[in-house]
Enzyme design. Structure first.
Site, mmCIF file in Angstrom:
data_model
loop_
_atom_site.group_PDB
_atom_site.id
_atom_site.type_symbol
_atom_site.label_atom_id
_atom_site.label_comp_id
_atom_site.label_asym_id
_atom_site.label_seq_id
_atom_site.Cartn_x
_atom_site.Cartn_y
_atom_site.Cartn_z
ATOM 1 N N ARG A 224 0.841 -1.193 0.000
ATOM 2 C CA ARG A 224 0.000 0.000 0.000
ATOM 3 C C ARG A 224 0.879 1.248 0.000
ATOM 4 O O ARG A 224 1.879 1.312 0.732
ATOM 5 C CB ARG A 224 -0.916 0.027 1.229
ATOM 6 C CG ARG A 224 -2.055 -0.983 1.205
ATOM 7 C CD ARG A 224 -3.089 -0.705 0.092
ATOM 8 N NE ARG A 224 -4.197 -1.654 0.132
ATOM 9 C CZ ARG A 224 -4.293 -2.753 -0.620
ATOM 10 N NH1 ARG A 224 -3.334 -3.052 -1.480
ATOM 11 N NH2 ARG A 224 -5.342 -3.538 -0.532
ATOM 12 N N HIS A 272 -0.962 -0.995 -9.843
ATOM 13 C CA HIS A 272 -1.586 -1.823 -8.793
ATOM 14 C C HIS A 272 -2.131 -3.139 -9.366
ATOM 15 O O HIS A 272 -3.352 -3.350 -9.410
ATOM 16 C CB HIS A 272 -2.706 -1.038 -8.081
ATOM 17 C CG HIS A 272 -3.106 -1.662 -6.770
ATOM 18 N ND1 HIS A 272 -3.521 -0.920 -5.699
ATOM 19 C CD2 HIS A 272 -3.160 -2.956 -6.359
ATOM 20 C CE1 HIS A 272 -3.815 -1.741 -4.688
ATOM 21 N NE2 HIS A 272 -3.599 -2.989 -5.071
HETATM 22 P P1 NDP Z 1 -1.086 -10.302 5.841
HETATM 23 O O1 NDP Z 1 -2.181 -9.516 6.461
HETATM 24 O O2 NDP Z 1 -1.243 -11.765 5.714
HETATM 25 O O3 NDP Z 1 0.264 -10.055 6.639
HETATM 26 C C1 NDP Z 1 0.702 -8.798 7.014
HETATM 27 C C2 NDP Z 1 2.135 -8.894 7.508
HETATM 28 O O4 NDP Z 1 2.583 -7.591 7.903
HETATM 29 C C3 NDP Z 1 2.268 -9.800 8.731
HETATM 30 O O5 NDP Z 1 3.483 -10.501 8.694
HETATM 31 C C4 NDP Z 1 2.275 -8.801 9.880
HETATM 32 O O6 NDP Z 1 2.941 -9.247 11.043
HETATM 33 C C5 NDP Z 1 3.028 -7.647 9.254
HETATM 34 N N1 NDP Z 1 2.726 -6.392 9.956
HETATM 35 C C6 NDP Z 1 1.533 -5.783 10.127
HETATM 36 N N2 NDP Z 1 1.667 -4.669 10.852
HETATM 37 C C7 NDP Z 1 2.974 -4.581 11.152
HETATM 38 C C8 NDP Z 1 3.742 -3.655 11.906
HETATM 39 N N3 NDP Z 1 3.172 -2.590 12.503
HETATM 40 N N4 NDP Z 1 5.068 -3.865 12.027
HETATM 41 C C9 NDP Z 1 5.652 -4.952 11.466
HETATM 42 N N5 NDP Z 1 4.977 -5.874 10.729
HETATM 43 C C10 NDP Z 1 3.659 -5.675 10.591
HETATM 44 O O7 NDP Z 1 -0.814 -9.637 4.431
HETATM 45 P P2 NDP Z 1 -0.387 -10.316 3.045
HETATM 46 O O8 NDP Z 1 1.019 -10.786 3.133
HETATM 47 O O9 NDP Z 1 -1.394 -11.284 2.599
HETATM 48 O O10 NDP Z 1 -0.484 -9.049 2.076
HETATM 49 C C11 NDP Z 1 0.262 -7.866 2.343
HETATM 50 C C12 NDP Z 1 -0.393 -6.688 1.671
HETATM 51 O O11 NDP Z 1 -0.244 -6.756 0.267
HETATM 52 C C13 NDP Z 1 -1.915 -6.575 1.838
HETATM 53 O O12 NDP Z 1 -2.256 -6.026 3.084
HETATM 54 C C14 NDP Z 1 -2.291 -5.653 0.697
HETATM 55 O O13 NDP Z 1 -2.243 -4.320 1.159
HETATM 56 C C15 NDP Z 1 -1.180 -5.864 -0.320
HETATM 57 N N6 NDP Z 1 -1.634 -6.437 -1.590
HETATM 58 C C16 NDP Z 1 -1.279 -5.808 -2.746
HETATM 59 C C17 NDP Z 1 -1.613 -6.324 -3.978
HETATM 60 C C18 NDP Z 1 -1.156 -5.679 -5.222
HETATM 61 O O14 NDP Z 1 -1.586 -6.088 -6.300
HETATM 62 N N7 NDP Z 1 -0.264 -4.711 -5.177
HETATM 63 C C19 NDP Z 1 -2.396 -7.557 -4.081
HETATM 64 C C20 NDP Z 1 -2.701 -8.155 -2.810
HETATM 65 C C21 NDP Z 1 -2.337 -7.604 -1.609
HETATM 66 P P3 NDP Z 1 2.428 -10.519 11.869
HETATM 67 O O15 NDP Z 1 2.735 -11.711 10.975
HETATM 68 O O16 NDP Z 1 3.257 -10.510 13.071
HETATM 69 O O17 NDP Z 1 0.967 -10.331 12.088
HETATM 70 C C1 OXD Z 2 -5.484 -6.687 -2.502
HETATM 71 C C2 OXD Z 2 -5.090 -5.863 -3.651
HETATM 72 O O1 OXD Z 2 -5.304 -6.254 -1.367
HETATM 73 O O2 OXD Z 2 -5.351 -6.276 -4.799
HETATM 74 O O3 OXD Z 2 -5.980 -7.809 -2.710
HETATM 75 O O4 OXD Z 2 -4.475 -4.822 -3.463
#
Ligand code: NDP
Ligand code: OXD
Length: 309
Positions: A224, A272
């Site tokens: 994001r 995106h």
């Molecule tokens: P998850 O929600 O499964 O995991 C989030 C990760 O970030 C976890 O490891 C979490 O830690 C960590 N995290 C959250 N807050 C913090 C913090 N304050 N400090 C340190 N680490 C933190 O997300 P995904 O891996 O599934 O996806 C990540 C992001 O990718 C999504 O939230 C979305 O915004 C983005 N996305 C983008 C797409 C695109 O096309 N560009 C497509 C799909 C998703 P912990 O494991 O300890 O909870």
């Molecule tokens: C998602 C994205 O969060 O596409 O799935 O950004």
């Protein structure tokens, strides 16, 4: 088998593809405008629905976010007090890992330099580096982040992974918590941002944190735009402190026409699309959760609105 009715909203996703994929799960997917019996709707499959969307569906029992990131849903004041789930799909994670590997490889193998040399008709040999000598820092080890980190490790890179809570993953050197970030950034040749948008991550990567990265390091953001202080990133790229960036996400999307990022030679912009929700593989998880709700069981991949993901 009785079908469960689900309302759909997305301006990006293909309704017909989702309708067909959900049929075998005994889910009847309907567009909002085609629904006559709103009280028969039990669940919603939505990506960025307009404010007030849920109001008329009084018998809603489940909201499925049509994606991995739930920031467009959490924090709204018009959400019903029912489980909200995210898509959790291994194929979506593979697609993201493929994109991250492409972006990492592009920098690791000096491809931007060869693109430039080609435009100048210049044979510019640079001896390839051993991936083991290149450190990739992956911020966020969630469903998509962990798969991307593993993919980089499989290709021989030294991978540092950072998350909120501590992980123990073979082949990845894991750390957690705010202080550990100060150690991950200066060690990484390439930093990959895979953090969700939350109150804690907003503007996390600011001028100081970019400055703490190695001079000439590369930055990849596929999660994001809000995690990054965009003016600070632009400054770090313009001053040459950062060697380059691959940006799939932005603070405001679509990226405004007058953003300086468009003209920067060391920036690759994609709109995106690093990964998407795939109906053929994600439908099963949605069906499973609808059945769980019907049996009064705990749903899978429920998000925690207070945590923000
Ligand atoms: P998850 O929600 O499964 O995991 C989030 C990760 O970030 C976890 O490891 C979490 O830690 C960590 N995290 C959250 N807050 C913090 C913090 N304050 N400090 C340190 N680490 C933190 O997300 P995904 O891996 O599934 O996806 C990540 C992001 O990718 C999504 O939230 C979305 O915004 C983005 N996305 C983008 C797409 C695109 O096309 N560009 C497509 C799909 C998703 P912990 O494991 O300890 O909870
Ligand atoms: C998602 C994205 O969060 O596409 O799935 O950004």
């Amino acid at each position: 088998m009785t079908k469960s009715r689900m309302v759909f909203y997305s301006e990006l996703d293909d309704f017909e593809a989702w309708r067909k994929a959900l049929e075998p799960e005994a889910i009847e997917l309907c567009r909002n405008e085609d629904i006559t019996d709103v009280d028969g709707v039990r669940s919603a499959l939505v990506w960025k629905p307009p404010h007030g969307f849920f109001q008329s569906f009084r018998n809603l029992e489940l909201v499925v976010n049509l994606g991995a990131g739930v920031d467009a849903l959490v924090g709204r004041n018009d959400l019903p007090d029912i489980p909200i789930t995210r898509l959790s799909d291994p194929r979506m994670a593979r697609m993201m890992a493929g994109f991250v590997l492409f972006a990492v490889t592009r920098y690791a193998r000096d491809i931007p330099q060869f693109e430039k040399a080609q435009r100048q008709r210049r044979w510019h040999y640079l001896h390839p580096k051993d991936p083991a000598d290149i450190t990739v820092g992956v911020l966020g080890l969630g469903e998509l982040g962990l798969e991307a980190a593993r993919e980089c490790a499989r290709h021989g890179y030294r991978v540092l992974g950072w998350s909120r809570t501590q992980k123990d993953v073979d082949g990845i050197s894991c750390s957690s918590g705010a202080e550990a970030l100060a150690s991950v950034l200066p060690q990484s040749d390439i930093v990959v941002c895979m953090l969700p948008k939350t109150r804690e991550t907003d503007d996390l990567l600011d001028a100081g944190r970019f400055r703490s990265m190695k001079q000439g390091a590369f930055f990849i953001n596929v999660s994001r735009g809000s995690v990054v202080d965009e003016p600070a990133l632009i400054e770090a790229l313009q001053s040459g402190w950062l060697g380059g960036a691959t940006l799939d996400v932005f603070a405001k999307e679509p990226l405004s026409e007058d953003s300086p990022l468009w003209d920067m030679e060391n920036v690759l912009i994609t709109p995106h699309l690093a990964s998407i929700a795939l109906p053929s593989s994600a439908a099963r998880q949605i069906g499973e959760n609808v059945r769980r709700i019907a049996r009064n069981e705990v749903v899978l991949s429920r998000i925690d609105p207070r945590r923000g993901y």
